[in-house]
Design a protein around this motif. Sequence first.
Motif, short mmCIF file in Angstrom:
data_model
loop_
_atom_site.label_atom_id
_atom_site.label_comp_id
_atom_site.label_asym_id
_atom_site.label_seq_id
_atom_site.Cartn_x
_atom_site.Cartn_y
_atom_site.Cartn_z
N SER A 44 0.79 -1.24 0.02
CA SER A 44 0.03 0.06 0.03
C SER A 44 0.69 1.24 -0.02
O SER A 44 0.33 2.27 -0.15
CB SER A 44 -0.97 0.06 1.14
N ARG A 45 2.05 1.11 0.38
CA ARG A 45 2.93 2.34 0.69
C ARG A 45 4.35 2.04 -0.01
O ARG A 45 4.91 0.96 -0.18
CB ARG A 45 3.08 2.69 2.18
N ASN B 81 1.53 7.18 -1.04
CA ASN B 81 0.46 6.40 -1.07
C ASN B 81 0.69 5.53 -2.59
O ASN B 81 0.47 6.11 -3.64
CB ASN B 81 -0.70 6.94 -1.27
N THR C 286 -1.53 3.72 -4.23
CA THR C 286 -2.61 3.72 -5.05
C THR C 286 -2.82 5.14 -5.80
O THR C 286 -3.17 5.19 -6.93
CB THR C 286 -3.82 3.66 -3.97
#
Length: 560
Positions: free
Chosen positions: A289-290, A304, A306
């Motif tokens: 996710s990171r 981030n 995403t």
Amino acid sequence: ASDSHELIALKCLKLMNRSLKYNICEIPKELTVSRRERANSPENVGKISEALKYSCIYWAAHLAEVKVFDTVLVDSLRIFLHEHLLHWIECLSTLGELQTGVKSLGGIVTVFSAFKLHDLQLLVQDGRQCLQMNFEAVHRHCMEIYESALVWIPKNSLICKTYTADVSRVPRVIVGLSDSWGSAELNMQNGSVVRSVAFSQDGSRVVSGSDDKMVRIWNVTTGGVEAELKGHTDRVMYVAFSQEGSRVFSGSEDNMVRIWNVMTGEVEAELKYHRNSPVTSVALSQDGSRVISGSSDKTVRIWNATTGEVEAELKGHTRWVTSVAFSQDGRRIVSGSFDKTVRIWNVATGEVEAELKSHTNLARSVAFSQDGSRVVSGSDDNTVRIWNVTTGKVEDKLKGHTKSVWSVAFSQDSSRVASGSEDRTVRIWNVTTGKVEAELKGHTDLVMSVAFSQDGSCVVSGSRDRTVRMWNVATGEVEAELKGHTDWMNSVAFSLEGSPRIVSGSDEKTVRIWNVTSGKVEAKLKGHTDRVMSVAFSQDGSQVVSGSDDQTVRIWNVTT
């Protein structure tokens, strides 16, 4: 169920043995000769019956479920493989199902091995290699399995010996034809120097980054490029897949990290770096996710994965950030710097939880223990330090090295630390007592990399002396000195699953696979024409991928 699968497999084989033939769609002779621009005609699909389509696509899937091979089934298999294997590939190309063919052949190799049908196993392996090496041409036009593949097939290939009538029908290479396939399972022509390669978790894809500013996603089954990801404005230095395989991360000397959607090939996010300062270290969180990055601009940034947005810019270091790492749970970051400090950051708040001051020279390497309770750092002050994450205090100052410590690593159970140094030694430290359990001497140049095996019983070290050494953690003895490279090694890796192996790549243009138990070279993989810069195992340990300055990415089958 097994009996039913056997019956259907037998019916499929008998139908294919009756129906498959050379030029099954009766293409005019002048259109069967190899031409670069020629492609399969969609109308030919209708000339193949539905029953034959089913048989060609699914026979191997049914065969894989058979528990007992009787003589009738084996005889039908022999006829198919010795008389109709090329016809089957021709038919699959016409149907647009050639990738199914590669997978089918790979699956039945395992089946034949289990039932000790070794002669058929070898023929199928040879057929699969022939198809993979010529996939692009045969995929484009069905007759290229004869007109192109058989022209360049090695002289000692089993396909060449089995299908002599078909080989005699095509032009013959007089000089320069190889005797055998060689070790490489796939040769993928990249067209530019390859800087970094990585497998997806399921082993179905490879991603590569290269000097032509491109990120490429390759299909491991076919060797074809699934996507060329354009956007970077300088060479791509590192690439990685997310854990679930849906995204690719790439870092470039254009000071950008890009996150790509594997399905669409589109950029999901562009992480614009630190005021045009070089990025010195990056890491991914376990859940993907990171992304974190350290830079010469003295900052650590949390991105981030995403959205591509900066979640936090962590300021505090006063000189270059040399090394960054996530804790296993993704809640903390550790960073080392030229400013001689190690800092622990809270990912949620972006605040420094601890500024670890003790080193008297730059902190070159940092790592978390598996449980996240400790951090280890190696420094140019010749020491290794173990820090308590909760208190921020030094638990132990491990002295013994006489020159800079280049690499540190925790064992999986966090009970030991390994360190590699410019003093040419590897040391294994007991985390509880802070004592040296073993001083591993033998390297004749700087030790650049150390790593524990998954079970913690072994340490591997790579050095500028061109050797990889395997050390027994319990005894401190060298289990194996893996010699063979005649030039600097650029990359080493442990297999994570299957038989314990090490793979190494070197300036001498070879990839070597080493047996951890015996210390012997299991395979010396030749084919690259320039230095090998990056190597890695697939997750199941069955394949190795290598990237080279010869502008190719190669996938090697560890077994064959």
